[in-house]
Design a protein around this motif. Sequence first.
Motif, PDB file in Angstrom:
ATOM      1  N   GLN A 253     -27.664 -50.110  66.541  1.00 21.78           N
ATOM      2  CA  GLN A 253     -28.204 -51.332  67.141  1.00 21.78           C
ATOM      3  C   GLN A 253     -29.094 -52.070  66.152  1.00 21.78           C
ATOM      4  O   GLN A 253     -29.040 -53.298  66.041  1.00 21.78           O
ATOM      5  CB  GLN A 253     -28.989 -50.998  68.411  1.00 21.78           C
ATOM      6  N   TYR A 254     -29.912 -51.309  65.435  1.00 24.35           N
ATOM      7  CA  TYR A 254     -30.785 -51.918  64.427  1.00 24.35           C
ATOM      8  C   TYR A 254     -29.954 -52.592  63.339  1.00 24.35           C
ATOM      9  O   TYR A 254     -30.230 -53.729  62.944  1.00 24.35           O
ATOM     10  CB  TYR A 254     -31.699 -50.853  63.819  1.00 24.35           C
ATOM     11  N   ASN A 255     -28.921 -51.881  62.854  1.00 22.50           N
ATOM     12  CA  ASN A 255     -28.070 -52.451  61.812  1.00 22.50           C
ATOM     13  C   ASN A 255     -27.356 -53.706  62.297  1.00 22.50           C
ATOM     14  O   ASN A 255     -27.216 -54.683  61.563  1.00 22.50           O
ATOM     15  CB  ASN A 255     -27.055 -51.417  61.328  1.00 22.50           C
ATOM     16  N   LYS A 256     -26.902 -53.683  63.547  1.00 24.14           N
ATOM     17  CA  LYS A 256     -26.241 -54.859  64.113  1.00 24.14           C
ATOM     18  C   LYS A 256     -27.222 -56.030  64.182  1.00 24.14           C
ATOM     19  O   LYS A 256     -26.877 -57.167  63.856  1.00 24.14           O
ATOM     20  CB  LYS A 256     -25.688 -54.555  65.497  1.00 24.14           C
ATOM     21  N   ALA A 257     -28.451 -55.736  64.605  1.00 21.71           N
ATOM     22  CA  ALA A 257     -29.466 -56.791  64.662  1.00 21.71           C
ATOM     23  C   ALA A 257     -29.733 -57.360  63.277  1.00 21.71           C
ATOM     24  O   ALA A 257     -29.862 -58.584  63.123  1.00 21.71           O
ATOM     25  CB  ALA A 257     -30.756 -56.243  65.276  1.00 21.71           C
ATOM     26  N   GLN A 258     -29.785 -56.498  62.272  1.00 20.98           N
ATOM     27  CA  GLN A 258     -30.000 -56.964  60.908  1.00 20.98           C
ATOM     28  C   GLN A 258     -28.838 -57.836  60.433  1.00 20.98           C
ATOM     29  O   GLN A 258     -29.040 -58.870  59.800  1.00 20.98           O
ATOM     30  CB  GLN A 258     -30.196 -55.781  59.948  1.00 20.98           C
ATOM     31  N   ARG A 259     -27.613 -57.413  60.749  1.00 21.23           N
ATOM     32  CA  ARG A 259     -26.438 -58.218  60.367  1.00 21.23           C
ATOM     33  C   ARG A 259     -26.471 -59.577  61.070  1.00 21.23           C
ATOM     34  O   ARG A 259     -26.166 -60.606  60.462  1.00 21.23           O
ATOM     35  CB  ARG A 259     -25.153 -57.476  60.726  1.00 21.23           C
ATOM     36  N   ASP A 260     -26.843 -59.569  62.352  1.00 17.87           N
ATOM     37  CA  ASP A 260     -26.923 -60.830  63.091  1.00 17.87           C
ATOM     38  C   ASP A 260     -27.972 -61.751  62.485  1.00 17.87           C
ATOM     39  O   ASP A 260     -27.758 -62.964  62.368  1.00 17.87           O
ATOM     40  CB  ASP A 260     -27.229 -60.575  64.569  1.00 17.87           C
ATOM     41  N   LYS A 261     -29.120 -61.177  62.097  1.00 15.57           N
ATOM     42  CA  LYS A 261     -30.164 -61.984  61.460  1.00 15.57           C
ATOM     43  C   LYS A 261     -29.660 -62.578  60.156  1.00 15.57           C
ATOM     44  O   LYS A 261     -29.908 -63.743  59.859  1.00 15.57           O
ATOM     45  CB  LYS A 261     -31.406 -61.132  61.174  1.00 15.57           C
ATOM     46  N   LYS A 262     -28.938 -61.756  59.385  1.00 12.31           N
ATOM     47  CA  LYS A 262     -28.414 -62.225  58.103  1.00 12.31           C
ATOM     48  C   LYS A 262     -27.410 -63.355  58.313  1.00 12.31           C
ATOM     49  O   LYS A 262     -27.449 -64.361  57.614  1.00 12.31           O
ATOM     50  CB  LYS A 262     -27.755 -61.064  57.364  1.00 12.31           C
ATOM     51  N   LYS A 263     -26.520 -63.194  59.317  1.00 11.42           N
ATOM     52  CA  LYS A 263     -25.533 -64.238  59.605  1.00 11.42           C
ATOM     53  C   LYS A 263     -26.223 -65.521  60.041  1.00 11.42           C
ATOM     54  O   LYS A 263     -25.845 -66.624  59.624  1.00 11.42           O
ATOM     55  CB  LYS A 263     -24.565 -63.780  60.688  1.00 11.42           C
ATOM     56  N   GLN A 264     -27.257 -65.392  60.891  1.00 10.39           N
ATOM     57  CA  GLN A 264     -27.992 -66.562  61.348  1.00 10.39           C
ATOM     58  C   GLN A 264     -28.658 -67.259  60.169  1.00 10.39           C
ATOM     59  O   GLN A 264     -28.622 -68.485  60.058  1.00 10.39           O
ATOM     60  CB  GLN A 264     -29.043 -66.145  62.397  1.00 10.39           C
ATOM     61  N   TYR A 265     -29.254 -66.478  59.286  1.00  9.95           N
ATOM     62  CA  TYR A 265     -29.908 -67.037  58.106  1.00  9.95           C
ATOM     63  C   TYR A 265     -28.893 -67.762  57.220  1.00  9.95           C
ATOM     64  O   TYR A 265     -29.155 -68.863  56.742  1.00  9.95           O
ATOM     65  CB  TYR A 265     -30.602 -65.919  57.327  1.00  9.95           C
ATOM     66  N   GLU A 266     -27.723 -67.145  57.035  1.00 11.63           N
ATOM     67  CA  GLU A 266     -26.678 -67.778  56.223  1.00 11.63           C
ATOM     68  C   GLU A 266     -26.186 -69.065  56.871  1.00 11.63           C
ATOM     69  O   GLU A 266     -25.940 -70.059  56.180  1.00 11.63           O
ATOM     70  CB  GLU A 266     -25.518 -66.803  56.007  1.00 11.63           C
ATOM     71  N   ARG A 267     -26.052 -69.056  58.212  1.00  8.00           N
ATOM     72  CA  ARG A 267     -25.647 -70.281  58.915  1.00  8.00           C
ATOM     73  C   ARG A 267     -26.684 -71.382  58.716  1.00  8.00           C
ATOM     74  O   ARG A 267     -26.332 -72.543  58.455  1.00  8.00           O
ATOM     75  CB  ARG A 267     -25.486 -70.008  60.418  1.00  8.00           C
ATOM     76  N   GLU A 268     -27.963 -71.018  58.840  1.00  5.73           N
ATOM     77  CA  GLU A 268     -29.019 -72.008  58.648  1.00  5.73           C
ATOM     78  C   GLU A 268     -29.010 -72.557  57.228  1.00  5.73           C
ATOM     79  O   GLU A 268     -29.201 -73.762  57.028  1.00  5.73           O
ATOM     80  CB  GLU A 268     -30.379 -71.392  58.985  1.00  5.73           C
ATOM     81  N   LEU A 269     -28.796 -71.681  56.248  1.00  3.33           N
ATOM     82  CA  LEU A 269     -28.715 -72.140  54.862  1.00  3.33           C
ATOM     83  C   LEU A 269     -27.537 -73.090  54.661  1.00  3.33           C
ATOM     84  O   LEU A 269     -27.656 -74.103  53.970  1.00  3.33           O
ATOM     85  CB  LEU A 269     -28.581 -70.950  53.905  1.00  3.33           C
ATOM     86  N   GLU A 270     -26.401 -72.756  55.265  1.00  6.95           N
ATOM     87  CA  GLU A 270     -25.218 -73.613  55.145  1.00  6.95           C
ATOM     88  C   GLU A 270     -25.476 -74.978  55.785  1.00  6.95           C
ATOM     89  O   GLU A 270     -25.113 -76.020  55.214  1.00  6.95           O
ATOM     90  CB  GLU A 270     -24.014 -72.921  55.794  1.00  6.95           C
ATOM     91  N   GLU A 271     -26.116 -74.992  56.959  1.00 10.02           N
ATOM     92  CA  GLU A 271     -26.435 -76.260  57.616  1.00 10.02           C
ATOM     93  C   GLU A 271     -27.391 -77.086  56.771  1.00 10.02           C
ATOM     94  O   GLU A 271     -27.225 -78.305  56.631  1.00 10.02           O
ATOM     95  CB  GLU A 271     -27.045 -75.996  58.995  1.00 10.02           C
ATOM     96  N   GLU A 272     -28.390 -76.410  56.183  1.00  6.00           N
ATOM     97  CA  GLU A 272     -29.340 -77.118  55.333  1.00  6.00           C
ATOM     98  C   GLU A 272     -28.643 -77.677  54.097  1.00  6.00           C
ATOM     99  O   GLU A 272     -28.908 -78.803  53.670  1.00  6.00           O
ATOM    100  CB  GLU A 272     -30.472 -76.174  54.925  1.00  6.00           C
ATOM    101  N   LYS A 273     -27.724 -76.900  53.541  1.00  4.45           N
ATOM    102  CA  LYS A 273     -26.963 -77.353  52.374  1.00  4.45           C
ATOM    103  C   LYS A 273     -26.144 -78.595  52.725  1.00  4.45           C
ATOM    104  O   LYS A 273     -26.114 -79.565  51.956  1.00  4.45           O
ATOM    105  CB  LYS A 273     -26.053 -76.224  51.900  1.00  4.45           C
TER     106      LYS A 273
END
Length: 104
Positions: free
Chosen positions: A45-65
């Motif tokens: 569950q922790y690893n899944k949460a970390q992956r979800d955070k990473k995906k969200q961060y990458e999405r935000e970076l892509e939107e900002e780009k």
Amino acid sequence: MDSSFYNMIADVEVKKLNHFIKMNNISPEEAKAMKYSRRLRKMSQYNKAQRDKKKQYERELEEEKEQLQREYEYILHEVNMLKEAKMNYELMQILDNLEQRYYT
């Protein structure tokens, strides 16, 4: 910290495990397996949460780009419009000078 503290913690863990075994009427091996599977589930569950955070961060970076790219294109368009306006102004100045020479 001294070893007595760690021994005390280990004793508490053993007592918890023994209580769990008695309450659920299971073997010690099953109890250990359940304990480890619970830990694995928590880790998963922790690893899944970390992956979800990473995906969200990458999405935000892509939107900002993408937003920065749109702003860059808009600014580039404005610069080109200003250059064109400057050229038109300079052409108008040249035409005015030519008219003045022609009529004088």
